[in-house]
Design a protein around this motif. Structure first.
Motif, PDB file in Angstrom:
ATOM      1  N   ALA A  11       0.828  -1.213   0.000  1.00  0.00           N
ATOM      2  CA  ALA A  11       0.000   0.000   0.000  1.00  0.00           C
ATOM      3  C   ALA A  11       0.857   1.257   0.000  1.00  0.00           C
ATOM      4  CB  ALA A  11      -0.917  -0.010   1.215  1.00  0.00           C
ATOM      5  N   ASN A  12       2.102   1.182   0.502  1.00  0.00           N
ATOM      6  CA  ASN A  12       2.977   2.359   0.562  1.00  0.00           C
ATOM      7  C   ASN A  12       3.653   2.669  -0.771  1.00  0.00           C
ATOM      8  OD1 ASN A  12       2.427   2.752   3.259  1.00  0.00           O
ATOM      9  ND2 ASN A  12       4.209   1.600   3.958  1.00  0.00           N
ATOM     10  N   ILE A  13       3.736   1.702  -1.657  1.00  0.00           N
ATOM     11  CA  ILE A  13       4.462   1.896  -2.907  1.00  0.00           C
ATOM     12  C   ILE A  13       3.799   2.944  -3.808  1.00  0.00           C
ATOM     13  CG2 ILE A  13       5.204   0.767  -5.045  1.00  0.00           C
ATOM     14  CD1 ILE A  13       5.924  -1.657  -3.262  1.00  0.00           C
ATOM     15  N   PRO A  14       2.495   2.895  -4.041  1.00  0.00           N
ATOM     16  CA  PRO A  14       1.889   3.964  -4.863  1.00  0.00           C
ATOM     17  C   PRO A  14       2.063   5.357  -4.227  1.00  0.00           C
ATOM     18  CG  PRO A  14       0.370   2.129  -4.652  1.00  0.00           C
ATOM     19  CD  PRO A  14       1.519   1.851  -3.727  1.00  0.00           C
ATOM     20  N   LEU A  15       2.002   5.425  -2.917  1.00  0.00           N
ATOM     21  CA  LEU A  15       2.195   6.696  -2.211  1.00  0.00           C
ATOM     22  C   LEU A  15       3.610   7.225  -2.432  1.00  0.00           C
ATOM     23  CD1 LEU A  15      -0.313   7.489  -0.506  1.00  0.00           C
ATOM     24  CD2 LEU A  15       1.220   7.428   1.446  1.00  0.00           C
ATOM     25  N   MET A  16       4.586   6.332  -2.340  1.00  0.00           N
ATOM     26  CA  MET A  16       5.975   6.729  -2.561  1.00  0.00           C
ATOM     27  C   MET A  16       6.172   7.200  -3.995  1.00  0.00           C
ATOM     28  SD  MET A  16       9.132   5.886  -4.014  1.00  0.00           S
ATOM     29  CE  MET A  16       8.760   4.261  -4.589  1.00  0.00           C
ATOM     30  N   LEU A  17       5.574   6.504  -4.968  1.00  0.00           N
ATOM     31  CA  LEU A  17       5.688   6.898  -6.367  1.00  0.00           C
ATOM     32  C   LEU A  17       5.028   8.258  -6.608  1.00  0.00           C
ATOM     33  CD1 LEU A  17       5.042   3.463  -8.116  1.00  0.00           C
ATOM     34  CD2 LEU A  17       7.218   4.686  -7.915  1.00  0.00           C
ATOM     35  N   PHE A  18       3.876   8.479  -6.001  1.00  0.00           N
ATOM     36  CA  PHE A  18       3.198   9.770  -6.106  1.00  0.00           C
ATOM     37  C   PHE A  18       4.063  10.880  -5.509  1.00  0.00           C
ATOM     38  CE2 PHE A  18       0.441  12.966  -4.113  1.00  0.00           C
ATOM     39  CZ  PHE A  18      -0.183  13.483  -5.248  1.00  0.00           C
ATOM     40  N   THR A  19       4.619  10.626  -4.331  1.00  0.00           N
ATOM     41  CA  THR A  19       5.484  11.603  -3.666  1.00  0.00           C
ATOM     42  C   THR A  19       6.711  11.906  -4.524  1.00  0.00           C
ATOM     43  OG1 THR A  19       4.740  10.845  -1.505  1.00  0.00           O
ATOM     44  CG2 THR A  19       6.800  12.071  -1.554  1.00  0.00           C
ATOM     45  N   ALA A  20       7.305  10.873  -5.110  1.00  0.00           N
ATOM     46  CA  ALA A  20       8.479  11.070  -5.970  1.00  0.00           C
ATOM     47  C   ALA A  20       8.116  11.912  -7.181  1.00  0.00           C
ATOM     48  CB  ALA A  20       9.043   9.722  -6.406  1.00  0.00           C
ATOM     49  N   LEU A  21       6.990  11.620  -7.805  1.00  0.00           N
ATOM     50  CA  LEU A  21       6.551  12.360  -8.984  1.00  0.00           C
ATOM     51  C   LEU A  21       6.310  13.831  -8.651  1.00  0.00           C
ATOM     52  CD1 LEU A  21       5.581  12.263 -11.973  1.00  0.00           C
ATOM     53  CD2 LEU A  21       3.290  11.880 -11.050  1.00  0.00           C
ATOM     54  N   ILE A  22       5.589  14.099  -7.578  1.00  0.00           N
ATOM     55  CA  ILE A  22       5.281  15.479  -7.186  1.00  0.00           C
ATOM     56  C   ILE A  22       6.564  16.228  -6.801  1.00  0.00           C
ATOM     57  CG2 ILE A  22       4.102  16.918  -5.467  1.00  0.00           C
ATOM     58  CD1 ILE A  22       2.248  15.643  -7.587  1.00  0.00           C
ATOM     59  N   THR A  23       7.424  15.585  -6.030  1.00  0.00           N
ATOM     60  CA  THR A  23       8.667  16.233  -5.601  1.00  0.00           C
ATOM     61  C   THR A  23       9.567  16.514  -6.792  1.00  0.00           C
ATOM     62  OG1 THR A  23       8.492  15.054  -3.501  1.00  0.00           O
ATOM     63  CG2 THR A  23      10.610  16.057  -3.991  1.00  0.00           C
ATOM     64  N   ILE A  61      10.875  11.436  -0.455  1.00  0.00           N
ATOM     65  CA  ILE A  61      10.230  10.293  -1.116  1.00  0.00           C
ATOM     66  C   ILE A  61      10.443   8.977  -0.375  1.00  0.00           C
ATOM     67  CG2 ILE A  61      10.313  11.393  -3.364  1.00  0.00           C
ATOM     68  CD1 ILE A  61      12.533   9.453  -4.151  1.00  0.00           C
ATOM     69  N   ALA A  62      11.470   8.890   0.456  1.00  0.00           N
ATOM     70  CA  ALA A  62      11.789   7.600   1.073  1.00  0.00           C
ATOM     71  C   ALA A  62      11.357   7.487   2.534  1.00  0.00           C
ATOM     72  CB  ALA A  62      13.285   7.326   0.967  1.00  0.00           C
ATOM     73  N   LEU A  63      11.105   8.596   3.181  1.00  0.00           N
ATOM     74  CA  LEU A  63      10.781   8.567   4.608  1.00  0.00           C
ATOM     75  C   LEU A  63       9.398   9.144   4.866  1.00  0.00           C
ATOM     76  CD1 LEU A  63      14.204   9.960   5.924  1.00  0.00           C
ATOM     77  CD2 LEU A  63      13.509   7.562   5.759  1.00  0.00           C
ATOM     78  N   LYS A  64       8.805   8.756   5.981  1.00  0.00           N
ATOM     79  CA  LYS A  64       7.503   9.317   6.360  1.00  0.00           C
ATOM     80  C   LYS A  64       7.663  10.761   6.827  1.00  0.00           C
ATOM     81  CE  LYS A  64       5.372   4.962   7.586  1.00  0.00           C
ATOM     82  NZ  LYS A  64       4.868   4.105   8.636  1.00  0.00           N
ATOM     83  N   ASN A  65       8.793  11.044   7.432  1.00  0.00           N
ATOM     84  CA  ASN A  65       9.102  12.409   7.866  1.00  0.00           C
ATOM     85  C   ASN A  65      10.336  12.873   7.137  1.00  0.00           C
ATOM     86  OD1 ASN A  65       7.069  13.021   9.750  1.00  0.00           O
ATOM     87  ND2 ASN A  65       8.065  11.694  11.245  1.00  0.00           N
ATOM     88  N   PRO A  66      10.354  13.943   6.409  1.00  0.00           N
ATOM     89  CA  PRO A  66       9.303  14.941   6.381  1.00  0.00           C
ATOM     90  C   PRO A  66       8.133  14.514   5.498  1.00  0.00           C
ATOM     91  CG  PRO A  66      11.045  15.597   4.886  1.00  0.00           C
ATOM     92  CD  PRO A  66      11.492  14.332   5.575  1.00  0.00           C
ATOM     93  N   SER A  67       6.977  15.094   5.780  1.00  0.00           N
ATOM     94  CA  SER A  67       5.809  14.827   4.943  1.00  0.00           C
ATOM     95  C   SER A  67       6.043  15.463   3.576  1.00  0.00           C
ATOM     96  CB  SER A  67       4.565  15.440   5.594  1.00  0.00           C
ATOM     97  OG  SER A  67       4.672  16.859   5.592  1.00  0.00           O
ATOM     98  N   LEU A  68       5.199  15.135   2.630  1.00  0.00           N
ATOM     99  CA  LEU A  68       5.330  15.699   1.291  1.00  0.00           C
ATOM    100  C   LEU A  68       5.288  17.219   1.350  1.00  0.00           C
ATOM    101  CD1 LEU A  68       5.482  15.498  -1.788  1.00  0.00           C
ATOM    102  CD2 LEU A  68       3.003  15.175  -1.814  1.00  0.00           C
ATOM    103  N   LEU A  69       4.348  17.781   2.092  1.00  0.00           N
ATOM    104  CA  LEU A  69       4.221  19.236   2.170  1.00  0.00           C
ATOM    105  C   LEU A  69       5.465  19.870   2.793  1.00  0.00           C
ATOM    106  CD1 LEU A  69       2.550  21.763   1.745  1.00  0.00           C
ATOM    107  CD2 LEU A  69       1.537  21.389   4.002  1.00  0.00           C
ATOM    108  N   ILE A  70       5.950  19.319   3.878  1.00  0.00           N
ATOM    109  CA  ILE A  70       7.149  19.860   4.539  1.00  0.00           C
ATOM    110  C   ILE A  70       8.357  19.720   3.610  1.00  0.00           C
ATOM    111  CG2 ILE A  70       8.754  19.562   6.471  1.00  0.00           C
ATOM    112  CD1 ILE A  70       6.108  20.891   7.242  1.00  0.00           C
ATOM    113  N   GLY A  71       8.487  18.590   2.941  1.00  0.00           N
ATOM    114  CA  GLY A  71       9.590  18.380   2.011  1.00  0.00           C
ATOM    115  C   GLY A  71       9.570  19.387   0.877  1.00  0.00           C
ATOM    116  N   LEU A  72       8.380  19.628   0.302  1.00  0.00           N
ATOM    117  CA  LEU A  72       8.257  20.595  -0.788  1.00  0.00           C
ATOM    118  C   LEU A  72       8.556  22.012  -0.308  1.00  0.00           C
ATOM    119  CD1 LEU A  72       5.072  19.301  -2.665  1.00  0.00           C
ATOM    120  CD2 LEU A  72       7.483  18.934  -3.244  1.00  0.00           C
TER     121      LEU A  72
END
Length: 180
Positions: A11-23, A61-72
């Motif tokens: 379940a985490n893989i699509p989320l990671m791919l989405f995060t990688a794409l957005i970042t 993209i690889a860790l839960k922290n930072p979140s996508l928003l914080i990372g961006l």
């Protein structure tokens, strides 16, 4: 045997791919807006920027922290800082001198400047390697060798007799008065 560090929940893989794409898309957009200077090697701050963005990209993209928003937001703040630093460097020579290294002359013609090699922490073996990379065949071909602000070494050489070096090319190089 605990295999948590080897496996992942599907379940985490699509989320990671989405995060990688957005970042990744954000980095591309910010690079277009701020400019390619963001990833150049022209100064120490440029080098630090490249490392920091890469690190934040990987962390986001690889860790839960930072979140996508914080990372961006962190990546965007780096780009803003890089843009501000470049703007201040253009506007103020004093500020530029504070944050930028100055190029250093390592060879003046066929003369190796050992004192400057020491300042740059460059060995003769390093210097000879750069001369070989530049296809310099003998000392008589060397007009100047400069240790650049980025840590690169520029070999200015010629195969033509009586060739001179354009003064603008060595402007602000420490030790360049030895070339005149």
């Amino acid at each position: 045997m605990n295999t948590e560090w080897i496996t992942a929940e599907w379940a985490n893989i699509p989320l990671m791919l989405f995060t990688a794409l957005i970042t990744y898309a954000t980095i591309l957009v910010l690079t277009r807006v701020v400019g390619l200077r963001s990833f150049s090697k022209m100064s120490a701050s440029d080098f630090a920027m490249t490392i920091a963005v890469g690190s934040l990209f990987a962390s986001t993209i690889a860790l839960k922290n930072p979140s996508l928003l914080i990372g961006l937001l962190a990546i965007a703040s780096l780009y803003l800082g890089q843009w501000l630093l470049a703007w201040l460097r253009r506007k103020s020579k004093t500020f530029s001198k504070l944050v930028d290294n100055e190029p250093l002359l390592l060879m003046s013609g066929s003369t190796i400047l050992d004192e400057n090699l020491d300042k740059a922490n460059v060995t003769r073996a390093d210097l000879f390697g750069k001369l070989r990379e530049a296809n310099a065949l003998n000392y008589d071909q060397i007009l100047a060798v400069v240790f650049e602000t980025t840590g690169d070494v520029s070999v200015l050489h010629t195969t033509t007799d009586n060739q001179t070096l354009e003064p603008d090319f060595i402007q602000n190089v420490i030790g360049s008065e030895m070339l005149t």
